[in-house]
Design an enzyme around this catalytic site. Structure first.
Site, PDB file in Angstrom:
ATOM      1  N   GLY A  71       4.901   0.537   4.564  1.00  0.00           N
ATOM      2  CA  GLY A  71       3.849   0.277   5.543  1.00  0.00           C
ATOM      3  C   GLY A  71       4.096  -0.888   6.486  1.00  0.00           C
ATOM      4  N   ASP A 127       1.182  -4.394   5.268  1.00  0.00           N
ATOM      5  CA  ASP A 127       0.465  -3.776   6.383  1.00  0.00           C
ATOM      6  C   ASP A 127      -1.026  -4.066   6.319  1.00  0.00           C
ATOM      7  OD1 ASP A 127       0.124  -2.193   4.107  1.00  0.00           O
ATOM      8  OD2 ASP A 127       0.644  -0.299   5.068  1.00  0.00           O
ATOM      9  N   ASP A 130      -6.543  -4.062   1.295  1.00  0.00           N
ATOM     10  CA  ASP A 130      -7.673  -3.161   1.073  1.00  0.00           C
ATOM     11  C   ASP A 130      -8.384  -3.578  -0.215  1.00  0.00           C
ATOM     12  OD1 ASP A 130      -9.419  -1.024   1.162  1.00  0.00           O
ATOM     13  OD2 ASP A 130      -7.963   0.465   0.533  1.00  0.00           O
ATOM     14  N   LYS A 158      -9.272  -5.447   5.539  1.00  0.00           N
ATOM     15  CA  LYS A 158     -10.567  -4.739   5.580  1.00  0.00           C
ATOM     16  C   LYS A 158     -11.665  -5.661   5.073  1.00  0.00           C
ATOM     17  CE  LYS A 158      -8.840  -0.074   5.016  1.00  0.00           C
ATOM     18  NZ  LYS A 158      -8.837   1.165   4.246  1.00  0.00           N
ATOM     19  N   PHE A 179     -10.475   4.197   7.194  1.00  0.00           N
ATOM     20  CA  PHE A 179      -9.077   4.533   6.964  1.00  0.00           C
ATOM     21  C   PHE A 179      -8.337   4.589   8.298  1.00  0.00           C
ATOM     22  CE2 PHE A 179      -5.265   6.641   5.665  1.00  0.00           C
ATOM     23  CZ  PHE A 179      -5.033   6.051   4.432  1.00  0.00           C
ATOM     24  N   ARG A 192       2.956   7.177  10.781  1.00  0.00           N
ATOM     25  CA  ARG A 192       3.534   5.833  10.833  1.00  0.00           C
ATOM     26  C   ARG A 192       4.115   5.513  12.204  1.00  0.00           C
ATOM     27  NH1 ARG A 192       3.748   3.863   5.503  1.00  0.00           N
ATOM     28  NH2 ARG A 192       4.310   5.359   3.894  1.00  0.00           N
TER      29      ARG A 192
HETATM   30  P1  IMP Z   1      -4.721  -2.132  -1.866  1.00  0.00           P
HETATM   31  O1  IMP Z   1      -3.867  -2.283  -3.091  1.00  0.00           O
HETATM   32  O2  IMP Z   1      -5.953  -1.301  -2.123  1.00  0.00           O
HETATM   33  O3  IMP Z   1      -5.044  -3.444  -1.178  1.00  0.00           O
HETATM   34  O4  IMP Z   1      -3.927  -1.216  -0.851  1.00  0.00           O
HETATM   35  C1  IMP Z   1      -2.800  -1.590  -0.243  1.00  0.00           C
HETATM   36  C2  IMP Z   1      -2.015  -0.410   0.270  1.00  0.00           C
HETATM   37  O5  IMP Z   1      -2.814   0.768   0.417  1.00  0.00           O
HETATM   38  C3  IMP Z   1      -1.515  -0.730   1.646  1.00  0.00           C
HETATM   39  O6  IMP Z   1      -0.283  -1.406   1.603  1.00  0.00           O
HETATM   40  C4  IMP Z   1      -1.446   0.629   2.289  1.00  0.00           C
HETATM   41  O7  IMP Z   1      -0.193   1.223   2.018  1.00  0.00           O
HETATM   42  C5  IMP Z   1      -2.539   1.429   1.623  1.00  0.00           C
HETATM   43  N1  IMP Z   1      -3.772   1.463   2.454  1.00  0.00           N
HETATM   44  C6  IMP Z   1      -4.949   0.872   2.203  1.00  0.00           C
HETATM   45  N2  IMP Z   1      -5.845   1.114   3.177  1.00  0.00           N
HETATM   46  C7  IMP Z   1      -5.205   1.885   4.077  1.00  0.00           C
HETATM   47  C8  IMP Z   1      -5.585   2.468   5.336  1.00  0.00           C
HETATM   48  O8  IMP Z   1      -6.703   2.309   5.864  1.00  0.00           O
HETATM   49  N3  IMP Z   1      -4.632   3.198   5.962  1.00  0.00           N
HETATM   50  C9  IMP Z   1      -3.389   3.400   5.466  1.00  0.00           C
HETATM   51  N4  IMP Z   1      -2.983   2.864   4.311  1.00  0.00           N
HETATM   52  C10 IMP Z   1      -3.886   2.121   3.618  1.00  0.00           C
HETATM   53 MG    MG Z   2       0.459   4.229   2.368  1.00  0.00          MG
END
Ligand code: IMP
Ligand code: MG
Length: 209
Positions: A71, A127, A130, A158, A179, A192
């Site tokens: 990402g 990237d 979340d 976010k 998203f 991407r």
């Molecule tokens: P987390 O572990 O929930 O913080 O998620 C991190 C990973 O989830 C990021 O590095 C992204 O690859 C993916 N991700 C989370 N939200 C999004 C989104 O809105 N679009 C695309 N990928 C996302």
């Molecule tokens: Mg992803």
């Protein structure tokens, strides 16, 4: 009655057949966005600011940047070329989403060995922040390798309650809990390569259960 078919009508028909065949086109990728959040000039302006801030904060020091693949690839390439410091670059990849729009909760490291960050000023690049699970797991793992310092830089963050408490030291843009795709971010490995960041149409994201 009009019998002549225009070139535009042929293209539309070809696109409809391609979609019916399960092929996604670049045009339909763009059409699958609800709206564009950040266009190329907006991203570039923000990258100039972020790179300036990082170059200033780490002045007279040497950095090790750890980019989280896939990402952060495009973000990394554009940001690093703006940073005026000596630096080393390494990459990590983890699986946390299993191709869907929702987290599995589990973070699996794809590499057996960790990047060498012993006694280094380390900056993790990702990237998007979340739930926080991915960055919390990466940060914890890298801390076991005894870096001199460790900070986190994300393109997007976010605004939401996180499952893990992670603080990003550098944030490109804060966004609502939607998203998003493009500029490195994917939905099931697609989108991407869009040069801007946009919100994916909700109906395309089938939530399990
Ligand atoms: P987390 O572990 O929930 O913080 O998620 C991190 C990973 O989830 C990021 O590095 C992204 O690859 C993916 N991700 C989370 N939200 C999004 C989104 O809105 N679009 C695309 N990928 C996302
Ligand atoms: Mg992803």
């Amino acid at each position: 009655m009009r019998l002549r078919i225009t070139p535009a009508e042929i293209i539309v028909a070809a696109l409809i057949f391609a979609e019916a065949d399960g092929l996604i086109t670049y045009l339909s990728m763009q059409g699958n966005l609800e709206r564009v959040l950040f266009d190329e000039p907006a991203i570039n302006r923000r990258l100039d600011e972020l790179a300036g801030q990082i170059s200033n904060d780490y002045r007279h020091r040497e950095l090790t940047v750890i980019a989280v693949l896939n990402g952060s690839l495009i973000f990394m390439a554009d940001l690093l070329r703006r940073i005026q410091l000596p630096l080393k670059l390494d990459c990590l990849s983890v699986v946390s989403y299993h191709g869907k729009a929702q987290t599995s909760g589990e973070v699996i490291f794809k590499q057996v060995t960790l990047p060498d960050v012993v006694d280094r000023h380390t900056l993790i690049l990702d990237d998007i922040l979340d739930s926080g699970r991915t960055l919390a797991a990466i940060r914890e793992k890298l801390e076991t390798a005894k870096p001199r310092s460790i900070r986190v830089c994300v393109l997007l963050s976010k605004k939401k309650q996180r499952a893990r408490d992670v603080v990003a030291d550098y944030v490109g843009f804060e966004i609502e809990d939607e998203f998003v795709v493009g500029y490195g971010l994917d939905f099931m490995e697609r989108y991407r390569n869009l040069p801007y960041i946009g919100v994916l149409r909700k109906e395309l994201i089938a939530q399990p259960g």
